[in-house]
Motif scaffolding. Structure first.
Motif, PDB file in Angstrom:
ATOM      1  N   LYS A  16       0.831  -1.202   0.000  1.00 43.35           N
ATOM      2  CA  LYS A  16       0.000   0.000   0.000  1.00 43.35           C
ATOM      3  C   LYS A  16       0.863   1.248   0.000  1.00 43.35           C
ATOM      4  O   LYS A  16       1.938   1.275   0.589  1.00 43.35           O
ATOM      5  CB  LYS A  16      -0.901  -0.002   1.242  1.00 43.35           C
ATOM      6  CG  LYS A  16      -1.848  -1.203   1.317  1.00 43.35           C
ATOM      7  CD  LYS A  16      -2.617  -1.227   2.617  1.00 43.35           C
ATOM      8  CE  LYS A  16      -3.512  -2.467   2.699  1.00 43.35           C
ATOM      9  NZ  LYS A  16      -4.246  -2.544   3.989  1.00 43.35           N
ATOM     10  N   THR A  17       0.358   2.280  -0.691  1.00 39.72           N
ATOM     11  CA  THR A  17       1.019   3.579  -0.677  1.00 39.72           C
ATOM     12  C   THR A  17       0.035   4.624  -0.168  1.00 39.72           C
ATOM     13  O   THR A  17      -1.181   4.409  -0.142  1.00 39.72           O
ATOM     14  CB  THR A  17       1.504   3.977  -2.084  1.00 39.72           C
ATOM     15  OG1 THR A  17       0.379   4.014  -2.983  1.00 39.72           O
ATOM     16  CG2 THR A  17       2.525   2.974  -2.605  1.00 39.72           C
ATOM     17  N   VAL A  19      -2.274   8.031   0.188  1.00 43.50           N
ATOM     18  CA  VAL A  19      -3.088   8.886  -0.680  1.00 43.50           C
ATOM     19  C   VAL A  19      -2.438  10.257  -0.853  1.00 43.50           C
ATOM     20  O   VAL A  19      -2.833  11.027  -1.736  1.00 43.50           O
ATOM     21  CB  VAL A  19      -4.529   9.052  -0.125  1.00 43.50           C
ATOM     22  CG1 VAL A  19      -5.267   7.730  -0.142  1.00 43.50           C
ATOM     23  CG2 VAL A  19      -4.518   9.643   1.282  1.00 43.50           C
ATOM     24  N   ASP A  21       0.731  10.506  -1.614  1.00 40.02           N
ATOM     25  CA  ASP A  21       1.861  10.308  -2.523  1.00 40.02           C
ATOM     26  C   ASP A  21       1.643  11.139  -3.778  1.00 40.02           C
ATOM     27  O   ASP A  21       0.567  11.092  -4.387  1.00 40.02           O
ATOM     28  CB  ASP A  21       1.989   8.819  -2.879  1.00 40.02           C
ATOM     29  CG  ASP A  21       3.299   8.499  -3.572  1.00 40.02           C
ATOM     30  OD1 ASP A  21       3.602   9.128  -4.605  1.00 40.02           O
ATOM     31  OD2 ASP A  21       4.015   7.601  -3.090  1.00 40.02           O
ATOM     32  N   HIS A  22       2.666  11.885  -4.180  1.00 39.93           N
ATOM     33  CA  HIS A  22       2.518  12.746  -5.360  1.00 39.93           C
ATOM     34  C   HIS A  22       2.411  11.947  -6.659  1.00 39.93           C
ATOM     35  O   HIS A  22       2.003  12.492  -7.683  1.00 39.93           O
ATOM     36  CB  HIS A  22       3.678  13.744  -5.423  1.00 39.93           C
ATOM     37  CG  HIS A  22       3.406  14.989  -4.646  1.00 39.93           C
ATOM     38  ND1 HIS A  22       3.805  16.238  -5.047  1.00 39.93           N
ATOM     39  CD2 HIS A  22       2.733  15.174  -3.478  1.00 39.93           C
ATOM     40  CE1 HIS A  22       3.400  17.142  -4.171  1.00 39.93           C
ATOM     41  NE2 HIS A  22       2.764  16.517  -3.193  1.00 39.93           N
ATOM     42  N   THR A  24       0.257   9.558  -6.900  1.00 37.69           N
ATOM     43  CA  THR A  24      -1.196   9.450  -6.980  1.00 37.69           C
ATOM     44  C   THR A  24      -1.847  10.801  -7.229  1.00 37.69           C
ATOM     45  O   THR A  24      -2.757  10.932  -8.057  1.00 37.69           O
ATOM     46  CB  THR A  24      -1.755   8.846  -5.673  1.00 37.69           C
ATOM     47  OG1 THR A  24      -1.171   7.563  -5.455  1.00 37.69           O
ATOM     48  CG2 THR A  24      -3.266   8.718  -5.738  1.00 37.69           C
ATOM     49  N   LEU A  25      -1.375  11.820  -6.530  1.00 34.81           N
ATOM     50  CA  LEU A  25      -2.009  13.135  -6.617  1.00 34.81           C
ATOM     51  C   LEU A  25      -1.732  13.850  -7.940  1.00 34.81           C
ATOM     52  O   LEU A  25      -2.596  14.559  -8.460  1.00 34.81           O
ATOM     53  CB  LEU A  25      -1.530  14.016  -5.459  1.00 34.81           C
ATOM     54  CG  LEU A  25      -1.996  13.608  -4.056  1.00 34.81           C
ATOM     55  CD1 LEU A  25      -1.311  14.483  -3.012  1.00 34.81           C
ATOM     56  CD2 LEU A  25      -3.514  13.730  -3.935  1.00 34.81           C
ATOM     57  N   GLY A  27       0.529  12.305 -10.641  1.00 37.12           N
ATOM     58  CA  GLY A  27       1.221  11.512 -11.652  1.00 37.12           C
ATOM     59  C   GLY A  27       2.704  11.828 -11.670  1.00 37.12           C
ATOM     60  O   GLY A  27       3.359  11.718 -12.710  1.00 37.12           O
ATOM     61  N   THR A  92       7.779   6.760  -7.406  1.00 37.62           N
ATOM     62  CA  THR A  92       6.966   7.959  -7.240  1.00 37.62           C
ATOM     63  C   THR A  92       7.754   9.003  -6.449  1.00 37.62           C
ATOM     64  O   THR A  92       8.757   8.688  -5.797  1.00 37.62           O
ATOM     65  CB  THR A  92       5.659   7.669  -6.481  1.00 37.62           C
ATOM     66  OG1 THR A  92       5.946   7.486  -5.086  1.00 37.62           O
ATOM     67  CG2 THR A  92       4.976   6.419  -7.026  1.00 37.62           C
ATOM     68  N   ASN A 152       2.281   9.995 -15.710  1.00 34.10           N
ATOM     69  CA  ASN A 152       1.154  10.705 -16.312  1.00 34.10           C
ATOM     70  C   ASN A 152       1.028  10.296 -17.777  1.00 34.10           C
ATOM     71  O   ASN A 152       1.756  10.788 -18.632  1.00 34.10           O
ATOM     72  CB  ASN A 152       1.349  12.217 -16.194  1.00 34.10           C
ATOM     73  CG  ASN A 152       0.102  12.979 -16.584  1.00 34.10           C
ATOM     74  OD1 ASN A 152      -0.666  12.541 -17.438  1.00 34.10           O
ATOM     75  ND2 ASN A 152      -0.118  14.115 -15.960  1.00 34.10           N
TER      76      ASN A 152
END
Length: 288
Positions: A16-17, A19, A21-22, A24-25, A27, A92, A152
């Protein structure tokens, strides 16, 4: 399934990472798709070089060395229990806040997945793939560098959506000048009068590892090959056409939109290159 996450193998359910994490936020991160065949990782060193070059370009700190990540890739492939498979190595920016500033992220996050992958119906490798020309243009090289395998992939995804909604598995992407760049996840090659051509990376194509292998095969087999700016007309008039990519491998193309390419069947030059490529994948690579 075991996933390598920040230094150790964990069960899939535990991988798990955050929420925050940049990756995810925003790309904000990079990745490599890597193949292994017959318990050998294909072109591992090339993939590592590209990964670290992309990290350098994005000022993305790598918490592990090339040697450490290479070992981790082999460890993850071994833990998969597969002889042949696909590896996704992701880096990431790491955990930050909701702001855009990437330097608020204290440490990059790295994870590695080893599994099976199949982009296209197996029949297309024998009968050829049909393409459509996407209305989505490839990002301009002077705005988003095509050499960076960024998380991205919106540009490519929009073109893939267009292809799927038109009943095609893949789409040809043109650049802002109307010249051929690549497909949504593959480099493109054509054969004309015995010579192999592919767009230069300056036209918006990724410097694909499989693309490099094909150019090496052409030199080895004394098949004339060169980079050349091409437009849609060039492709429609090709004698043969094929796509390359780590996940896709080497895929013959027999149709673009309403145009049949060449004989409408896999051509002799394509078949020769595919045979040599398959031979290399089975007998070369980093053992694990």
């Amino acid at each position: 399934m075991k996933i390598w996450l920040d230094g150790k193998l964990v069960e899939q359910e535990e991988a798990k990472t955050s929420v925050f994490d940049h990756g995810t936020l925003y790309g904000d991160g990079i990745f490599e798709g890597i193949r292994f065949y017959n318990r050998r990782v294909f072109r591992l060193e090339d993939h590592m070089d590209r990964l670290f070059n992309c990290a350098h370009y994005l000022l993305l700190d790598m918490p592990y060395s090339k040697e450490e990540l290479s070992k981790a890739v082999c460890e993850t492939a071994a833990a998969s229990g597969l002889d042949d498979g696909y590896i996704r190595l992701v880096v990431t920016r790491g955990i930050g806040n909701l702001g855009l500033n990437p330097f608020n992220c204290k440490r990059s996050c790295v994870y590695i997945i080893a599994d099976k992958i199949s982009l296209y119906d197996p029949a297309v490798y024998e009968n050829g793939l049909s393409l459509i020309t996407s209305s989505i243009r490839r990002n301009r090289p002077d705005t988003i560098c095509p050499q960076v395998k960024s998380l991205n992939y919106l540009n490519n995804i929009l073109a893939k959506v267009e292809a799927v909604r038109q009943g095609a598995a893949e789409a040809l992407m043109l650049n802002d000048q109307g010249n051929v760049a690549e497909c949504t996840g593959d480099n493109i090659f054509i054969v004309k009068d015995g010579t192999v051509y592919t767009p230069p990376v300056t036209d918006g194509a990724l410097d694909g590892i499989t693309r490099r292998v094909v150019l090496e095969i052409c030199r080895e087999q004394q098949i004339p090959a060169e980079e050349k700016t091409m437009n849609r007309f060039t492709v429609t008039c090709a004698d043969e056409c094929f796509l390359t990519g780590t996940a896709a491998e080497c895929v013959p193309v027999t149709k673009l939109d309403s145009y049949e390419l060449g004989s409408g069947k896999i051509g002799p030059v394509t078949a020769r290159i595919l045979a040599r490529f398959q031979e290399l994948t089975q007998h070369t690579g980093t053992e694990f």
